[in-house]
Scaffold this active site. Sequence first.
Site, PDB file in Angstrom:
ATOM      1  N   HIS A 103      -2.958 -12.817   0.219  1.00 21.66           N
ATOM      2  CA  HIS A 103      -3.493 -12.688   1.993  1.00 21.66           C
ATOM      3  C   HIS A 103      -4.403 -12.094   0.928  1.00 21.66           C
ATOM      4  O   HIS A 103      -6.099 -12.074   1.803  1.00 21.66           O
ATOM      5  CB  HIS A 103      -3.022 -11.933   2.382  1.00 21.66           C
ATOM      6  CG  HIS A 103      -3.412 -10.433   2.427  1.00 21.66           C
ATOM      7  ND1 HIS A 103      -2.350  -9.630   1.423  1.00 21.66           N
ATOM      8  CD2 HIS A 103      -3.844  -9.224   2.603  1.00 21.66           C
ATOM      9  CE1 HIS A 103      -2.187  -7.761   1.092  1.00 21.66           C
ATOM     10  NE2 HIS A 103      -3.424  -8.028   2.109  1.00 21.66           N
ATOM     11  N   HIS A 104      -5.775 -11.737   0.283  1.00 27.77           N
ATOM     12  CA  HIS A 104      -6.881 -11.603  -0.464  1.00 27.77           C
ATOM     13  C   HIS A 104      -7.443 -12.515  -1.597  1.00 27.77           C
ATOM     14  O   HIS A 104      -8.880 -12.706  -1.712  1.00 27.77           O
ATOM     15  CB  HIS A 104      -6.889 -10.145  -1.105  1.00 27.77           C
ATOM     16  CG  HIS A 104      -6.971  -9.031  -0.450  1.00 27.77           C
ATOM     17  ND1 HIS A 104      -7.736  -8.473   0.710  1.00 27.77           N
ATOM     18  CD2 HIS A 104      -6.024  -8.599  -0.893  1.00 27.77           C
ATOM     19  CE1 HIS A 104      -7.441  -7.255   1.239  1.00 27.77           C
ATOM     20  NE2 HIS A 104      -6.218  -7.207   1.213  1.00 27.77           N
ATOM     21  N   LYS A 132       0.746  -1.358  -0.258  1.00 28.82           N
ATOM     22  CA  LYS A 132      -0.394   0.315   0.025  1.00 28.82           C
ATOM     23  C   LYS A 132       1.038   1.192   0.311  1.00 28.82           C
ATOM     24  O   LYS A 132       0.387   2.753  -0.259  1.00 28.82           O
ATOM     25  CB  LYS A 132      -0.824   0.062   1.195  1.00 28.82           C
ATOM     26  CG  LYS A 132      -2.593  -0.793   0.757  1.00 28.82           C
ATOM     27  CD  LYS A 132      -3.331  -0.692   2.271  1.00 28.82           C
ATOM     28  CE  LYS A 132      -4.471  -1.572   1.767  1.00 28.82           C
ATOM     29  NZ  LYS A 132      -5.385  -1.371   2.963  1.00 28.82           N
TER      30      LYS A 132
END
Length: 330
Positions: free
Chosen positions: A247-248, A198
């Site tokens: 992780h998604h 991010k």
Amino acid sequence: MEKLLHVLIVDDSENDALLLVYELKRGGFAPIVERVETAEAMEAALSSKKWDVVLCDYHMPRFSAFEALEILKKQGIDIPFIIVSGAVGEETAVAAMKAGAHDYIMKDNLTRLVAAIERELEEAKIRRKQRETELQLEQSFFDLAETVARAMDSRDPYTAGHARKVAEYAQKIGEKMGFNKDRVSGLYACGLLHDIGKISIPESLLCKPGALIEEEWALIKTHALHGYQILKDCNLPWPVADVALHHHENLDGSGYPDGLKDSEISIENRIIRVCDVVEAMGSHRPYRPARSRQEVIDELKNGKGVKYDPEVVDIMLEMLEEITPVVVEK
């Protein structure tokens, strides 16, 4: 000057133990000795005192050297373990060394005993220093990972503490699933760094109030690939890059970026996925308010076996039950 030496002798013969003590004294040691001949007695001795070396007979009526080695491993004790026996064949000696013994000595050749102990004590000292160095390096890594997580928080005040909370959840789940200490540490590291990608997303988008349009969501989703690119060349013993990337992902293939399904998704990613959902739903975001505790529980139950790993969900639900709900006064 005599050198103090705490010696645990595992032998059913008191006379043989006395011969060992005599040889140690002749070699310049001042031995403090305890003799045991059963598993229970050895476990009690290891738990109550600190030993420098274990001298163990190969075969006894109620015990064996291999059983003694297993006890040392289970208790996590790393001290010189030397087999002293009257009859040990070459194949047996090799098997004992593979099982963790440091040396073997025949009882009719005890002149080797002192030199073997001195050598193994020095080797044990080197191993301790190596472990201390490794622990220091590991702690330095976690300090750095914590710093990175805090830097991410500074860019997006709405997710302050998110990475650390995910890491703490993951750590607890790993412990409840029976993972060893190193793998639990890896889960914590993966949790701290799962959203590092991010850093490539504009702050204006991360902090934008109101609903995001499709193009904006698509841009935010690129954080998974960016995180992988940042971490993929890190020489770490844990799958931090893979977790940043996946992780998604959901069990039914509805996740991103690769639409992985079922066994294609590692257990680390399954754990971080659930922890990420719980922490994110329970926190306020600029585009939506925090979800209630019951909404979080409903999401987990509805997604169990569909999006989320059933075992991980069950453990997380147990953890949520242990958390006392916050009562807001009206």
